[in-house]
Design an enzyme around this catalytic site. Structure first.
Site, PDB file in Angstrom:
ATOM      1  N   TYR A 107       1.922  11.757 -10.987  1.00 21.47           N
ATOM      2  CA  TYR A 107       1.450  10.737 -10.048  1.00 21.47           C
ATOM      3  C   TYR A 107       0.954   9.513 -10.814  1.00 21.47           C
ATOM      4  CZ  TYR A 107      -1.456   8.466  -6.506  1.00 21.47           C
ATOM      5  OH  TYR A 107      -2.028   7.556  -5.649  1.00 21.47           O
TER       6      TYR A 107
ATOM      7  N   LEU B  58       0.819  -1.213   0.000  1.00 23.47           N
ATOM      8  CA  LEU B  58       0.000   0.000   0.000  1.00 23.47           C
ATOM      9  C   LEU B  58       0.851   1.261   0.000  1.00 23.47           C
ATOM     10  CD1 LEU B  58      -2.561  -1.126   2.736  1.00 23.47           C
ATOM     11  CD2 LEU B  58      -2.764  -1.375   0.263  1.00 23.47           C
TER      12      LEU B  58
END
Length: 128
Positions: A119, A64
């Site tokens: 991103y 994560l």
């Protein structure tokens, strides 16, 4: 089973670790016969030595970890793509072929409003 959670200090990671620890401690019993021995919580304050040991011992990895609000745009690629590579290389070093769950983002599609996102490119690189 030993479970490694990267990004353990983030919102999703923190809540996942809490539930995994509930399972480990017998407080959550709705997961059948799942037995958790250890939950390794990797985050920004963890060391590379810890990652090395935990990658050796892990039976499952929830990846994560990621960068989503850096000061500089180049931190996206280093944190999202770079760390994914470090994690996989460390598992390979120990011949650990455990499953790795990858968390990404819709921005990795690089379509629509995400088409020119640093991103998004970093998350897509991490997926690849």
């Amino acid at each position: 089973m030993n479970i490694l959670v990267t990004g353990a200090g983030g919102f999703v990671g923190r809540n996942l670790c809490a539930q995994l620890n509930n399972i480990k401690n017998g407080k959550a019993r709705c997961y059948g016969d799942l037995k958790i021995d250890e939950v390794f919580e990797y985050d920004l304050d963890s060391t590379s030595e810890q990652l090395d040991v935990w990658c050796q011992k892990a039976g499952f990895v929830f990846n994560l970890a990621g960068v989503n609000r850096p000061k500089e745009n180049d931190e996206f690629m280093k944190g999202n793509f770079g760390f994914a590579g470090t994690l996989l290389d460390t598992l390979k070093k120990h011949h650990n072929t455990c499953p790795v769950m990858l968390s990404s983002s819709a921005q990795a599609s690089l379509t629509g409003r995400f088409g020119n996102s640093e991103y998004g490119r970093s998350k897509k690189a991490g997926e690849d």
